[in-house]
Design a protein around this motif. Structure first.
Motif, PDB file in Angstrom:
ATOM      1  N   TYR A  48      47.222  32.878  47.586  1.00 12.83           N
ATOM      2  CA  TYR A  48      45.936  32.329  47.148  1.00 12.83           C
ATOM      3  C   TYR A  48      45.999  31.497  45.869  1.00 12.83           C
ATOM      4  N   ALA A  49      47.109  31.517  45.146  1.00  9.67           N
ATOM      5  CA  ALA A  49      47.176  30.785  43.878  1.00  9.67           C
ATOM      6  C   ALA A  49      47.955  29.491  44.043  1.00  9.67           C
ATOM      7  N   ASP A  55      50.599  27.567  36.823  1.00 10.86           N
ATOM      8  CA  ASP A  55      51.397  27.122  35.676  1.00 10.86           C
ATOM      9  C   ASP A  55      50.498  26.652  34.543  1.00 10.86           C
ATOM     10  N   ALA A  56      49.462  25.885  34.871  1.00 13.19           N
ATOM     11  CA  ALA A  56      48.536  25.388  33.852  1.00 13.19           C
ATOM     12  C   ALA A  56      47.807  26.536  33.154  1.00 13.19           C
ATOM     13  N   ALA A  57      47.416  27.558  33.919  1.00 11.34           N
ATOM     14  CA  ALA A  57      46.728  28.709  33.328  1.00 11.34           C
ATOM     15  C   ALA A  57      47.643  29.448  32.354  1.00 11.34           C
ATOM     16  N   PHE A  58      48.904  29.653  32.748  1.00 11.05           N
ATOM     17  CA  PHE A  58      49.846  30.324  31.854  1.00 11.05           C
ATOM     18  C   PHE A  58      50.148  29.463  30.630  1.00 11.05           C
ATOM     19  N   ASP A  59      50.325  28.169  30.832  1.00  5.04           N
ATOM     20  CA  ASP A  59      50.585  27.268  29.707  1.00  5.04           C
ATOM     21  C   ASP A  59      49.431  27.286  28.712  1.00  5.04           C
ATOM     22  N   ALA A  60      48.200  27.269  29.200  1.00  6.95           N
ATOM     23  CA  ALA A  60      47.026  27.298  28.323  1.00  6.95           C
ATOM     24  C   ALA A  60      46.950  28.623  27.577  1.00  6.95           C
TER      25      ALA A  60
END
Length: 71
Positions: A48-49, A55-60
């Motif tokens: 689902y991801a 990657d963008a969520a973790f980077d942010a």
């Protein structure tokens, strides 16, 4: 009768209030314990991801809060 999934690894998990609220909402919707909800979310993450958005969520998150030092 459905099989019961064994959960042999027990860990203490710290959550933000927002994350805990989301977990409680999922519990209300699906009737699963927090442990089972986390198993589904993590074991089925690729189902689902979107990898780019993940990657963008973790980077942010790392930009905002940093990451622990390795080792």
């Amino acid at each position: 009768m459905a099989a019961r999934l064994p959960l042999p690894v027990r860990r203490s998990v710290a959550l933000t209030e927002t994350a805990h609220d989301r977990l409680r909402a999922l519990n209300t919707r699906y009737g699963l314990s927090n442990n089972y909800l986390l198993v589904v979310l993590l074991e089925r993450l690729d189902d689902y991801a979107d990898p780019g958005r993940l990657d963008a969520a973790f980077d942010a998150f790392i930009a905002a809060y940093g990451a622990p030092k390795k080792g």
